[in-house]
Enzyme design. Structure first.
Site, mmCIF file in Angstrom:
data_model
loop_
_atom_site.group_PDB
_atom_site.id
_atom_site.type_symbol
_atom_site.label_atom_id
_atom_site.label_comp_id
_atom_site.label_asym_id
_atom_site.label_seq_id
_atom_site.Cartn_x
_atom_site.Cartn_y
_atom_site.Cartn_z
ATOM 1 N N GLN A 67 34.653 44.639 43.044
ATOM 2 C CA GLN A 67 35.909 44.683 42.284
ATOM 3 C C GLN A 67 35.592 45.187 40.878
ATOM 4 O O GLN A 67 34.614 44.759 40.271
ATOM 5 C CB GLN A 67 36.483 43.268 42.219
ATOM 6 C CG GLN A 67 37.213 42.882 40.937
ATOM 7 C CD GLN A 67 38.550 43.584 40.770
ATOM 8 O OE1 GLN A 67 39.187 43.965 41.743
ATOM 9 N NE2 GLN A 67 38.972 43.769 39.531
ATOM 10 N N THR A 68 36.412 46.083 40.351
ATOM 11 C CA THR A 68 36.216 46.459 38.954
ATOM 12 C C THR A 68 37.520 46.886 38.308
ATOM 13 O O THR A 68 38.417 47.413 38.961
ATOM 14 C CB THR A 68 35.163 47.587 38.808
ATOM 15 O OG1 THR A 68 35.033 47.928 37.431
ATOM 16 C CG2 THR A 68 35.554 48.832 39.590
ATOM 17 N N ARG A 69 37.612 46.620 37.018
ATOM 18 C CA ARG A 69 38.717 47.145 36.211
ATOM 19 C C ARG A 69 38.143 47.858 35.002
ATOM 20 O O ARG A 69 38.835 48.085 34.015
ATOM 21 C CB ARG A 69 39.658 46.013 35.787
ATOM 22 C CG ARG A 69 39.032 44.977 34.884
ATOM 23 C CD ARG A 69 40.095 44.031 34.360
ATOM 24 N NE ARG A 69 39.703 43.346 33.165
ATOM 25 C CZ ARG A 69 39.037 42.197 33.105
ATOM 26 N NH1 ARG A 69 38.668 41.617 34.222
ATOM 27 N NH2 ARG A 69 38.741 41.640 31.952
ATOM 28 N N HIS B 144 28.952 51.176 34.129
ATOM 29 C CA HIS B 144 27.757 51.565 33.387
ATOM 30 C C HIS B 144 26.526 51.202 34.231
ATOM 31 O O HIS B 144 26.649 50.729 35.350
ATOM 32 C CB HIS B 144 27.746 50.880 32.015
ATOM 33 C CG HIS B 144 28.908 51.275 31.151
ATOM 34 N ND1 HIS B 144 29.100 52.571 30.723
ATOM 35 C CD2 HIS B 144 29.963 50.562 30.678
ATOM 36 C CE1 HIS B 144 30.211 52.626 29.994
ATOM 37 N NE2 HIS B 144 30.762 51.432 29.968
ATOM 38 N N HIS C 247 26.239 47.657 36.073
ATOM 39 C CA HIS C 247 26.990 47.425 37.307
ATOM 40 C C HIS C 247 26.516 48.324 38.440
ATOM 41 O O HIS C 247 26.540 47.931 39.606
ATOM 42 C CB HIS C 247 28.490 47.553 37.052
ATOM 43 C CG HIS C 247 29.056 46.351 36.370
ATOM 44 N ND1 HIS C 247 30.108 46.407 35.488
ATOM 45 C CD2 HIS C 247 28.681 45.052 36.418
ATOM 46 C CE1 HIS C 247 30.363 45.181 35.044
ATOM 47 N NE2 HIS C 247 29.506 44.349 35.591
ATOM 48 N N ARG D 253 28.959 37.777 36.398
ATOM 49 C CA ARG D 253 29.250 36.748 35.405
ATOM 50 C C ARG D 253 30.673 36.961 34.891
ATOM 51 O O ARG D 253 31.124 38.081 34.725
ATOM 52 C CB ARG D 253 28.267 36.865 34.242
ATOM 53 C CG ARG D 253 26.848 36.695 34.723
ATOM 54 C CD ARG D 253 25.844 36.457 33.647
ATOM 55 N NE ARG D 253 26.218 36.877 32.310
ATOM 56 C CZ ARG D 253 25.608 36.445 31.221
ATOM 57 N NH1 ARG D 253 24.619 35.588 31.322
ATOM 58 N NH2 ARG D 253 25.952 36.878 30.040
ATOM 59 N N ASP D 254 31.383 35.865 34.675
ATOM 60 C CA ASP D 254 32.733 35.917 34.118
ATOM 61 C C ASP D 254 33.665 36.846 34.904
ATOM 62 O O ASP D 254 34.448 37.593 34.327
ATOM 63 C CB ASP D 254 32.671 36.341 32.640
ATOM 64 C CG ASP D 254 33.942 35.966 31.888
ATOM 65 O OD1 ASP D 254 34.632 35.029 32.331
ATOM 66 O OD2 ASP D 254 34.254 36.622 30.874
ATOM 67 N N ALA E 223 36.674 38.430 36.584
ATOM 68 C CA ALA E 223 38.124 38.341 36.326
ATOM 69 C C ALA E 223 38.459 37.499 35.103
ATOM 70 O O ALA E 223 39.561 36.990 34.971
ATOM 71 C CB ALA E 223 38.873 37.819 37.555
#
Ligand SMILES: [Zn+2]
Length: 389
Positions: free
Chosen positions: A198-200, A204, A207, A293-294, A296
Site C-alpha cells: 500500500q502506498t500514498r 524512494h 520502500h 512503521r506508522d 496509514a
C-alpha cells in the site's frame, strides 16, 4: 477462471455487485422513480470498492448493529475480522428525502446517471464520538479522518447495493484492475504467493528495498497505490504514478512485479486502517501484505509500531493474509547498501538519513537528493512537479 491456487477472499466469496447487462436497462428505469442521493467523493470510493468485491464479504453499506459491533470488537457480527465501518452518510435533509422509500438511486453528481440502487435497510444515527475514538483513537478535529467524519451527515443509510456501473474515471485507466482482474493476472503469471504494498507516497530507495526484501520470499509483488481522496499536502496521485512508472521501467523485474491502483480514500486511521488495508489486499489476491512503521498514520497520533502490533490482536489465521513487518530502512555507507537497524551494526553517522522536510526543501530547490536516497528518475519527476505547483 480457476481460483483454487490463490488465496480465498475474506469470507470465502469474491463479491460482485455489478448487475448483469440484461438487467441494467430495467433497473435504470426503476431508478428514475426512487429518491436520488449524491454520494460524497469518499463514499463514492467505498461504493466502487464494494461493487468490485474489494470489501468482500460486504454487499452494501453497513447497518447499525454491524457498525457498533465493529467499533466495539473489530469484527463483523458474523465473527469475521473487520476494523472500519463502511457507511453512507445522510444529512437531515437527505433523511427526509429518503422518507419511507424502499430504495434510493445513488449518483456521483447532481443530475448524473444513477450508479447504483440501494435497497433501504435502515437509517440510523451515527455516534461520532464512539466512531472517532474507535477508528482514529482521537477526537481531535485536526486529524484528517476525524475532520472528514465531522463533515459527514449525522445519519447513515444502510442497505444492499445493486451497482449499475462503476464510478467513471478518466485517469489511470490501464491500472484500474478489479480484484477479479488482479487475481486472474496473478494466475496468468503463475504467482501463487503475492505481496501487496500500500502506498500514498512516491517510492524512494527505502520502500523499494522493503518491497524487494519481501519479493525475495514470494512469487510476485503488487505495488498498489491508493488513488482515492488524500489530504491536500500529500503528493498528487498523477505525479506519484509517473514516479512508479519510471521506477518500474528502470529497476523492477516485469515478470515479478506489477502496479495497479487501489481506488480507496485514505482514512489515516493508522492501526485500524492497516488491518483494513490488509483485508482489502487479500481480496485482490495478495497472500502477504507489507506493514511498515506508522502504516496509514498521520502526525503523531499513533505509536511507530502500533500498526504492526495490532495484527497480534487477531487469532493466527483469522485474517488469512500474512503481514510482513518492516523496520525503517536506509543506505549505510559502511554496509555499502540498503539496510535497517535489524541488519546494520553501524551508527547514525554512517547512515544516510534525510527528513521529509529536508527532502521537500531539496526538491523545491531543484536539487536531487542523493541517489542512495531516491532514484534520480524519481527525483526529476518530483522536482518538475514542484516547479509546476
Ligand atoms: Zn551499516
Amino acid at each position: 477462471m480457476s481460483t483454487d491456487h490463490t488465496i480465498a477472499p475474506h469470507g470465502g466469496v469474491l463479491v460482485d455487485l455489478l448487475v448483469p447487462e440484461g438487467e441494467r436497462q430495467r433497473l435504470l428505469e426503476d431508478a428514475q422513480h426512487f429518491p436520488k442521493l449524491v454520494v460524497s467523493e469518499r463514499e463514492l470510493s467505498d461504493l466502487e470498492l464494494l461493487a468490485v468485491g474489494a470489501l468482500s464479504p460486504l454487499t452494501g453499506f453497513q447497518a447499525e448493529a454491524e457498525y457498533h459491533h465493529i467499533l466495539e470488537t473489530m469484527h463483523l457480527t458474523s465473527g469475521l475480522a473487520w476494523t472500519i465501518p463502511v457507511t453512507l452518510s445522510l444529512t437531515d435533509e437527505e433523511v427526509k428525502r429518503v422518507g419511507g422509500a424502499e430504495a434510493v438511486a445513488l449518483l456521483a453528481e447532481e443530475g448524473g446517471e444513477p450508479l447504483a440502487i440501494l435497497e433501504v435497510g435502515e437509517v440510523f444515527k451515527r455516534d461520532r464520538q464512539k466512531e472517532a475514538l474507535a477508528v482514529f483513537a482521537t477526537e481531535d478535529l485536526e486529524h484528517p479522518g476525524v475532520a472528514a467524519l465531522h463533515e459527514a451527515g449525522d445519519f447513515c443509510l444502510a442497505g444492499e447495493l445493486r451497482v449499475l456501473r462503476l464510478p467513471p474515471h478518466e485517469d489511470f485507466l490501464e491500472y484500474r484492475l478489479t480484484p477479479a482482474q488482479t487475481r486472474a493476472e496473478f494466475v496468468r503469471r503463475g504467482w501463487r504467493t503475492v505481496v501487496g504494498f500500500q502506498t500514498r507516497n512516491p517510492i524512494h530507495r527505502a520502500h523499494e528495498y522493503i518491497q524487494k526484501c519481501a519479493l525475495e520470499i514470494v512469487d510476485g509483488l503488487l505495488v498498489h497505490p491508493l488513488v482515492g481522496a488524500t489530504k491536500g499536502d500529500d503528493v498528487p496521485a498523477e505525479v506519484r504514478m509517473r514516479c512508479y512508472e519510471v521506477l518500474f521501467e528502470g529497476y523492477y523485474p516485469k515478470d515479478r512485479a506489477m502496479v495497479s491502483v487501489f481506488p480507496a480514500a485514505m482514512r489515516y486511521a493508522g492501526p485500524k486502517e492497516a488491518i483494513w488495508h490488509a483485508i482489502c489486499r487479500k481480496n485482490y489476491g495478495c497472500t502477504h501484505f507489507i506493514v511498515g512503521r506508522d502504516h496509514a498514520g498521520v502526525g503523531d497520533y499513533y505509536g511507530t509500531y502500533e500498526a504492526q502490533r495490532i495484527f497480534e490482536e487477531f487469532e493466527p489465521g483469522e485474517l488469512g493474509v500474512t503481514p510482513l513487518m518492516f523496520e525503517h530502512s536506509f543506505w549505510c555507507n559502511r554496509c555499502e547498501g540498503m539496510a535497517s537497524p535489524k541488519t546494520c551494526p553501524h551508527g547514525e553517522a554512517d547512515r544516510l538519513s534525510l527528513s521529509g522536510t529536508k527532502v521537500r526543501e531539496m526538491l523545491r530547490a531543484g536539487e536531487r537528493p542523493p541517489q542512495e536516497f531516491s532514484r534520480p528518475e524519481v527525483a526529476d519527476i518530483l522536482i518538475e512537479a514542484m516547479r509546476g505547483a
